[in-house]
Design a protein around this motif. Structure first.
Motif, short mmCIF file in Angstrom:
data_model
loop_
_atom_site.label_atom_id
_atom_site.label_comp_id
_atom_site.label_asym_id
_atom_site.label_seq_id
_atom_site.Cartn_x
_atom_site.Cartn_y
_atom_site.Cartn_z
N ASP A 53 1.00 -1.12 -0.16
CA ASP A 53 0.02 -0.06 -0.03
C ASP A 53 0.93 1.46 0.04
N PHE A 54 1.81 1.17 0.87
CA PHE A 54 2.93 2.45 0.66
C PHE A 54 4.36 2.06 0.30
N CYS A 55 4.86 2.76 -0.77
CA CYS A 55 6.09 2.57 -1.24
C CYS A 55 7.06 3.71 -0.89
N ASP A 56 8.30 3.69 -0.58
CA ASP A 56 9.41 4.62 -0.33
C ASP A 56 10.60 4.27 -0.28
N VAL A 57 11.37 5.21 -0.34
CA VAL A 57 12.85 5.05 -0.05
C VAL A 57 13.14 5.11 1.35
N LEU A 73 20.58 7.51 -8.39
CA LEU A 73 19.35 7.02 -9.33
C LEU A 73 19.44 7.55 -10.63
N ALA A 74 19.85 8.83 -10.48
CA ALA A 74 20.23 9.28 -12.15
C ALA A 74 21.21 8.58 -12.98
N ASP A 75 22.34 8.29 -12.15
CA ASP A 75 23.30 7.19 -12.92
C ASP A 75 23.06 6.12 -13.28
N LEU A 76 21.95 5.45 -12.32
CA LEU A 76 21.54 4.23 -12.83
C LEU A 76 20.33 4.11 -13.72
N ALA A 77 19.49 5.18 -13.73
CA ALA A 77 18.69 5.32 -14.84
C ALA A 77 18.97 5.05 -16.29
N ARG A 78 19.91 5.82 -16.65
CA ARG A 78 20.38 6.15 -17.91
C ARG A 78 19.25 6.24 -18.87
N THR A 79 18.87 4.98 -19.60
CA THR A 79 17.63 5.34 -20.71
C THR A 79 16.23 4.57 -19.99
N ALA A 80 16.24 4.50 -18.77
CA ALA A 80 14.83 3.95 -18.17
C ALA A 80 14.27 5.53 -17.28
N LEU A 81 12.96 5.49 -17.06
CA LEU A 81 12.43 6.16 -16.11
C LEU A 81 12.37 5.64 -14.91
N VAL A 82 12.43 6.79 -13.84
CA VAL A 82 12.01 6.13 -12.58
C VAL A 82 10.73 6.40 -11.99
N ASP A 83 9.98 5.42 -11.85
CA ASP A 83 8.49 5.51 -11.63
C ASP A 83 8.15 4.99 -10.43
N PHE A 84 8.03 5.91 -9.50
CA PHE A 84 7.97 5.59 -7.96
C PHE A 84 6.54 5.84 -7.59
N ARG A 85 5.71 4.88 -7.47
CA ARG A 85 4.21 4.94 -6.88
C ARG A 85 4.12 4.84 -5.72
N GLU A 86 2.74 5.18 -5.30
CA GLU A 86 2.14 4.99 -3.96
C GLU A 86 3.03 5.47 -2.68
N VAL A 87 3.53 6.64 -2.71
CA VAL A 87 4.25 7.24 -1.80
C VAL A 87 3.27 8.02 -0.86
N ARG A 88 3.09 7.65 0.33
CA ARG A 88 2.60 8.46 1.14
C ARG A 88 2.97 9.89 1.47
N PRO A 89 2.01 10.85 1.57
CA PRO A 89 2.66 12.10 1.86
C PRO A 89 3.59 12.32 3.00
N GLY A 90 4.48 13.08 3.00
CA GLY A 90 5.69 13.20 4.09
C GLY A 90 6.78 12.00 3.58
N GLY A 91 6.57 11.10 2.92
CA GLY A 91 7.64 9.91 2.78
C GLY A 91 9.00 10.61 2.30
N ARG A 147 -0.89 12.59 -8.58
CA ARG A 147 -1.78 11.91 -7.66
C ARG A 147 -1.75 10.24 -8.07
N ASP A 148 -1.90 9.51 -6.85
CA ASP A 148 -1.98 8.09 -6.93
C ASP A 148 -3.04 7.78 -6.28
N VAL A 180 -6.50 10.81 2.24
CA VAL A 180 -5.20 11.11 1.91
C VAL A 180 -4.77 10.41 0.80
N VAL A 181 -4.14 11.20 -0.09
CA VAL A 181 -3.63 10.73 -1.60
C VAL A 181 -2.35 10.31 -1.58
N ASN A 182 -2.21 9.08 -1.93
CA ASN A 182 -0.54 8.75 -2.17
C ASN A 182 -0.38 9.50 -3.21
#
Length: 370
Positions: free
Chosen positions: A94-98, A116-134, A151-152, A326-328
């Motif tokens: 239900d909640f993802c985060d670093v 993350l930027a070095d790792l991403a290269r040709t990929a998008l970083v798509d980080f979903r379901e982060v609770r506000p304040g994460g 909004r998620d 509350v909206v992720n």
């Protein structure tokens, strides 16, 4: 040399065995990150990987201060519909985060963003379901390339109060009906207890069997009925129960367990994750939602808990308690060369949102015509 003066270093871990060996360092970091939930614990994420991960896809971004782990992003590489780095946990989380150690502050978040930027290269970083304040919000603010916040999923939350105080927040008529249902539980002799951690596995197996019976003949999330989900839930929840981050509640009527509920606990937040109940409770006219919430509030109003989350979903029964909405958040991060991927993801999200609005409108029209 002081801790704050030590140089931050970053690495990417792709080895599953090394992931298993991070349990102790990950646990210390988890405790040092105020926004962390049980969904970011090593027990939950590593267990999820064992059930759902794919060989060669693991990407753990680790930031260290000296030998101390001070930030981590648990990711995997996916190839469709767009090449992307996405958080471990999938749809059952239900909640993802670093994780970012509070003592390491913005520099650790910035180091994580750069890694993350070095790792991403040709990929998008798509980080979903982060609770506000994460903690992912800090990474987003440190990102140097194209970025977008969307909004998620919607979550509903209540204050972590005793049952009578929750009922006291309701309009008079509704409060009267809820008290009547609570009194009926007493008349029937329904009792509940939080099971000891050593009984967690058996209780969760009962939960999933009751969950199957509860939904028999009706549409149910198929993942909850699959063996890999049971293996994950048991494997993750047993150590979390031992550390006080899981509470499994059994409800007993006439000497038999008729319902089981599992809640995940972290910091000031408790989340009611999954339950199962005997369909015969409906024949006894038991209000199951009231029963589950009554059982949860009996042990969640202590230890500094301030919020009882009903987690994702806007089911009608949840609204009777006057929850806060509350909206992720969904964070999309790109490099300049991958900005078109970000644009495609934003366009897809907008199209999905419009489609849902049309479906809701179409579903409401027959009611309006009547």
């Amino acid at each position: 040399m002081t801790a704050s003066a030590r140089r931050l270093t970053a690495e990417v871990c792709t080895d599953e065995h090394a992931f298993a060996g991070l349990a102790e360092a990950w646990g210390r970091l988890h405790r040092a990150c105020p926004s962390a939930t049980a969904f970011q614990s090593h027990a939950w994420l590593h267990s999820w990987w064992l059930s759902y991960g794919r060989p060669g896809r693991l990407r753990l971004v680790l930031v260290r201060r000296g030998d101390e782990l001070v930030a981590a992003a648990p990711l995997m590489r996916v190839h469709g519909p767009l090449p992307a780095l996405v958080p471990l946990g999938g749809t059952i989380t239900d909640f993802c985060d670093v994780l970012v150690d509070e003592s390491a502050g913005p520099p650790a978040a910035a180091a994580l963003a750069d890694a993350l930027a070095d790792l991403a290269r040709t990929a998008l970083v798509d980080f979903r379901e982060v609770r506000p304040g994460g903690a992912m919000e800090r990474v987003f603010l440190s990102w140097r390339g194209p970025r977008q916040r969307l909004r998620d999923s919607l979550c509903l939350e209540l204050p972590a109060l005793p049952m009578e105080e929750l009922v006291g927040r309701l309009p008079t008529g509704r409060a009267r009906r809820i008290r009547s249902k609570v009194n009926q539980l007493s008349r029937l002799g329904v009792q509940w207890r939080v099971v000891p951690h050593e009984d967690t596995e058996a209780a969760l197996r009962r939960l999933l069997e009751l969950h199957r019976l509860q939904w028999q003949g009706r549409q149910v999330s198929p993942e909850h009925l699959r063996p890999r989900f049971m293996e994950h839930l048991v494997r993750a929840a047993v150590p979390l129960a031992r550390s006080g981050e899981v509470a499994t509640t059994e409800f007993v009527l006439d000497g038999s367990v008729v319902a089981v509920n599992i809640s995940l606990l972290s910091g000031a937040l408790a989340g009611m994750y999954l339950y199962g109940f005997d369909p015969q409770l409906r024949q006894r006219r038991v209000d199951v939602a009231t029963m589950l919430l009554h059982g949860a509030t009996g042990h969640l109003g202590s230890d500094g808990l301030r919020t009882l989350s009903l987690l994702r979903g806007a089911e009608p029964y949840k609204y009777r308690w006057l929850p806060t909405t509350v909206v992720n958040q969904r964070f999309l991060l790109a490099r300049r060369r991958t900005a078109p991927l970000l644009g495609a993801a934003v366009a897809e999200a907008a199209a999905r949102r419009r489609a849902k609005e049309v479906l809701r409108r179409d579903a409401a029209e027959p009611v309006a015509q009547r």
